[in-house]
Write a protein that holds these residues in place. Structure first.
Motif, PDB file in Angstrom:
ATOM      1  N   PHE A   2       0.824  -1.207   0.000  1.00 55.01           N
ATOM      2  CA  PHE A   2       0.000   0.000   0.000  1.00 55.01           C
ATOM      3  C   PHE A   2       0.862   1.264   0.000  1.00 55.01           C
ATOM      4  O   PHE A   2       0.501   2.272  -0.603  1.00 55.01           O
ATOM      5  N   ARG A   3       2.022   1.181   0.683  1.00 55.28           N
ATOM      6  CA  ARG A   3       2.928   2.322   0.686  1.00 55.28           C
ATOM      7  C   ARG A   3       3.466   2.579  -0.722  1.00 55.28           C
ATOM      8  O   ARG A   3       3.582   3.724  -1.160  1.00 55.28           O
ATOM      9  N   ALA A   4       3.795   1.515  -1.452  1.00 56.19           N
ATOM     10  CA  ALA A   4       4.293   1.660  -2.822  1.00 56.19           C
ATOM     11  C   ALA A   4       3.225   2.257  -3.732  1.00 56.19           C
ATOM     12  O   ALA A   4       3.503   3.118  -4.575  1.00 56.19           O
ATOM     13  N   PHE A   9       1.024   7.066  -6.798  1.00 58.05           N
ATOM     14  CA  PHE A   9       0.015   8.084  -7.086  1.00 58.05           C
ATOM     15  C   PHE A   9       0.472   9.471  -6.645  1.00 58.05           C
ATOM     16  O   PHE A   9       0.129  10.479  -7.276  1.00 58.05           O
ATOM     17  N   SER A  10       1.262   9.541  -5.579  1.00 57.51           N
ATOM     18  CA  SER A  10       1.794  10.835  -5.144  1.00 57.51           C
ATOM     19  C   SER A  10       2.732  11.417  -6.195  1.00 57.51           C
ATOM     20  O   SER A  10       2.671  12.606  -6.519  1.00 57.51           O
ATOM     21  N   LEU A  12       2.754  10.576  -9.376  1.00 60.10           N
ATOM     22  CA  LEU A  12       1.962  10.869 -10.581  1.00 60.10           C
ATOM     23  C   LEU A  12       1.263  12.217 -10.444  1.00 60.10           C
ATOM     24  O   LEU A  12       1.259  13.028 -11.384  1.00 60.10           O
ATOM     25  N   PHE A  13       0.679  12.480  -9.274  1.00 61.92           N
ATOM     26  CA  PHE A  13       0.012  13.759  -9.041  1.00 61.92           C
ATOM     27  C   PHE A  13       1.008  14.912  -9.126  1.00 61.92           C
ATOM     28  O   PHE A  13       0.725  15.960  -9.725  1.00 61.92           O
ATOM     29  N   SER A  14       2.209  14.720  -8.538  1.00 62.08           N
ATOM     30  CA  SER A  14       3.236  15.769  -8.589  1.00 62.08           C
ATOM     31  C   SER A  14       3.671  16.034 -10.024  1.00 62.08           C
ATOM     32  O   SER A  14       3.899  17.185 -10.414  1.00 62.08           O
ATOM     33  N   TRP A  15       3.761  14.976 -10.812  1.00 65.72           N
ATOM     34  CA  TRP A  15       4.177  15.137 -12.214  1.00 65.72           C
ATOM     35  C   TRP A  15       3.116  15.903 -13.007  1.00 65.72           C
ATOM     36  O   TRP A  15       3.440  16.720 -13.860  1.00 65.72           O
ATOM     37  N   ILE A  16       1.825  15.652 -12.713  1.00 65.66           N
ATOM     38  CA  ILE A  16       0.743  16.349 -13.417  1.00 65.66           C
ATOM     39  C   ILE A  16       0.688  17.815 -12.999  1.00 65.66           C
ATOM     40  O   ILE A  16       0.482  18.713 -13.814  1.00 65.66           O
ATOM     41  N   VAL A  17       0.880  18.072 -11.693  1.00 61.53           N
ATOM     42  CA  VAL A  17       0.730  19.425 -11.169  1.00 61.53           C
ATOM     43  C   VAL A  17       1.947  20.289 -11.471  1.00 61.53           C
ATOM     44  O   VAL A  17       1.831  21.528 -11.563  1.00 61.53           O
ATOM     45  N   ALA A  18       3.118  19.684 -11.683  1.00 61.50           N
ATOM     46  CA  ALA A  18       4.366  20.435 -11.841  1.00 61.50           C
ATOM     47  C   ALA A  18       4.292  21.525 -12.912  1.00 61.50           C
ATOM     48  O   ALA A  18       4.698  22.674 -12.659  1.00 61.50           O
ATOM     49  N   PRO A  19       3.786  21.247 -14.124  1.00 64.11           N
ATOM     50  CA  PRO A  19       3.733  22.326 -15.134  1.00 64.11           C
ATOM     51  C   PRO A  19       2.853  23.496 -14.697  1.00 64.11           C
ATOM     52  O   PRO A  19       3.201  24.656 -14.934  1.00 64.11           O
ATOM     53  N   PHE A  20       1.731  23.196 -14.055  1.00 62.72           N
ATOM     54  CA  PHE A  20       0.844  24.271 -13.616  1.00 62.72           C
ATOM     55  C   PHE A  20       1.472  25.088 -12.491  1.00 62.72           C
ATOM     56  O   PHE A  20       1.303  26.311 -12.422  1.00 62.72           O
TER      57      PHE A  20
END
Length: 362
Positions: A2-4, A9-10, A12-20
């Motif tokens: 579950f930690r992995a 997902f953490s 992945l979310f950071s990668w999506i939010v980074a450009p914005f």
């Protein structure tokens, strides 16, 4: 484990939010003039996208039973027939054409009651450069409108070549000729184009002009200043054209159904389905109109029962409105095959049209 999953997902979310986040940092460091300009451009961009999405999802005026409002059963004369004068000085009047009326109303339904999706800027730009027709989003209404427009184009040709003139040697009606020219215009023209380069008149403007020409023809016909030739051979030819048109669509559905069994993951299946649905939607109204315009021919050939059955075949197909189009295998048991179902209804309708044509040809 579950930690992995949480770390994945953490990240992945950071990668999506980074450009914005980077854009936000850049934006806050600029001067107020640039920030206002960029902010207004962003608001305009978001607003236009929302408008585009709303227009693709709201189908104003959509009603499979739209022909009931015309009350064609109350008409007792064929199109172009002279009506009895009601007074000594009453002007001579003739029966208007239901086919011309429905054709003009279908154009109005496409471009006035609804936005014409195919020529909207954000539809042309696509989804990050990908054609909307190649995605499962925001393209169903455009395909449906193009199917309806196909019926309008075919009918406009028949009005010019046969129905709106006496045999083949008489003069072509000017209003019908204008309607045919305008309705054949490109379906995806915006205010500006690259080929040819420069400003353009958008598609809806041409289609509105076609509708006006059809209404002008009907007004002249009602004053007995135009011609509608309601002969049996003209009706037979009109049925031939409709049968050929939907027969071509059935072949397209068959090819997609046989060679691309992606189920719910076939993102082009919905385009084929809604185009076919739009055709049946348009021709359902036009067949009802033809029954009114060729009332005498249908009565003389005792075609009423067969004609009504044909109309019912078209109406039955309009009951198929699945939430999500699936192109599964015909022998499959998980994913349905909506394309094969639609193709079945089209072939049933076409067989009735062929039978009507055979009776007329006897």
């Amino acid at each position: 484990m579950f930690r992995a999953i949480g770390n994945f997902f953490s990240r992945l979310f950071s990668w999506i939010v980074a450009p914005f986040a980077a854009i936000g940092r850049w934006y806050t460091r600029r001067g107020w003039i640039l920030r206002i300009s960029v902010g207004l451009a962003f608001v305009l961009f978001v607003g236009l996208n929302i408008y585009f999405m709303v227009q693709t999802q709201i189908w104003s005026g959509f009603n499979p039973d739209y022909v009931a409002a015309y009350e064609f059963d109350k008409r007792d004369t064929s199109a172009g027939a002279r009506l009895a004068n009601t007074g000594e000085n009453a002007a001579e009047t003739c029966s208007p054409s239901a086919i011309a009326q429905v054709t003009a109303d279908l154009i109005d339904f496409n471009v006035d009651q609804n936005a014409w999706i195919s020529s909207m800027l954000f539809y042309k730009l696509g989804f990050f450069g990908i054609d909307w027709d190649s995605t499962p989003f925001f393209d169903n209404k455009a395909s449906f409108q193009r199917g309806v427009n196909q019926t309008v184009r075919r009918t406009a040709v028949e009005l010019v070549d046969a129905l709106g003139r006496v045999r083949g040697t008489s003069q072509i009606d000017g209003d019908l000729q204008k309607a045919r020219e305008n309705i054949q215009f490109s379906e995806d023209a915006w205010y500006f184009g690259l080929n040819p380069f420069g400003p353009k008149t958008p598609t809806p403007s041409f289609y509105r002009t076609a509708a006006q020409s059809l209404r002008s023809f009907n007004a002249r016909l009602e004053r007995c200043d135009a011609v509608f030739d309601s002969r049996a051979d003209n009706l037979m030819q009109f049925l031939d054209r409709i049968a050929g048109d939907i027969g071509s669509t059935s072949a397209i559905l068959r090819e997609r159904s046989e060679n691309h069994n992606g189920g719910w993951f076939d993102f082009r299946a919905d385009d084929r389905f809604w185009f076919a649905y739009g055709q049946l939607y348009g021709y359902y109204g036009l067949l009802n109109a033809a029954r009114a315009d060729f009332r005498d021919v249908i009565a003389q050939r005792s075609l009423h029962a067969l004609w009504m059955d044909t109309e019912q075949q078209f109406r039955s197909a309009l009951n198929i409105t699945p939430f999500m189009i699936s192109n599964g295998r015909e022998a499959g048991w998980i994913m349905p095959t909506h394309l094969a179902t639609m193709g079945f209804y089209i072939l049933r309708a076409r067989s009735n049209l062929v039978e009507l044509r055979q009776v007329l040809d006897r």
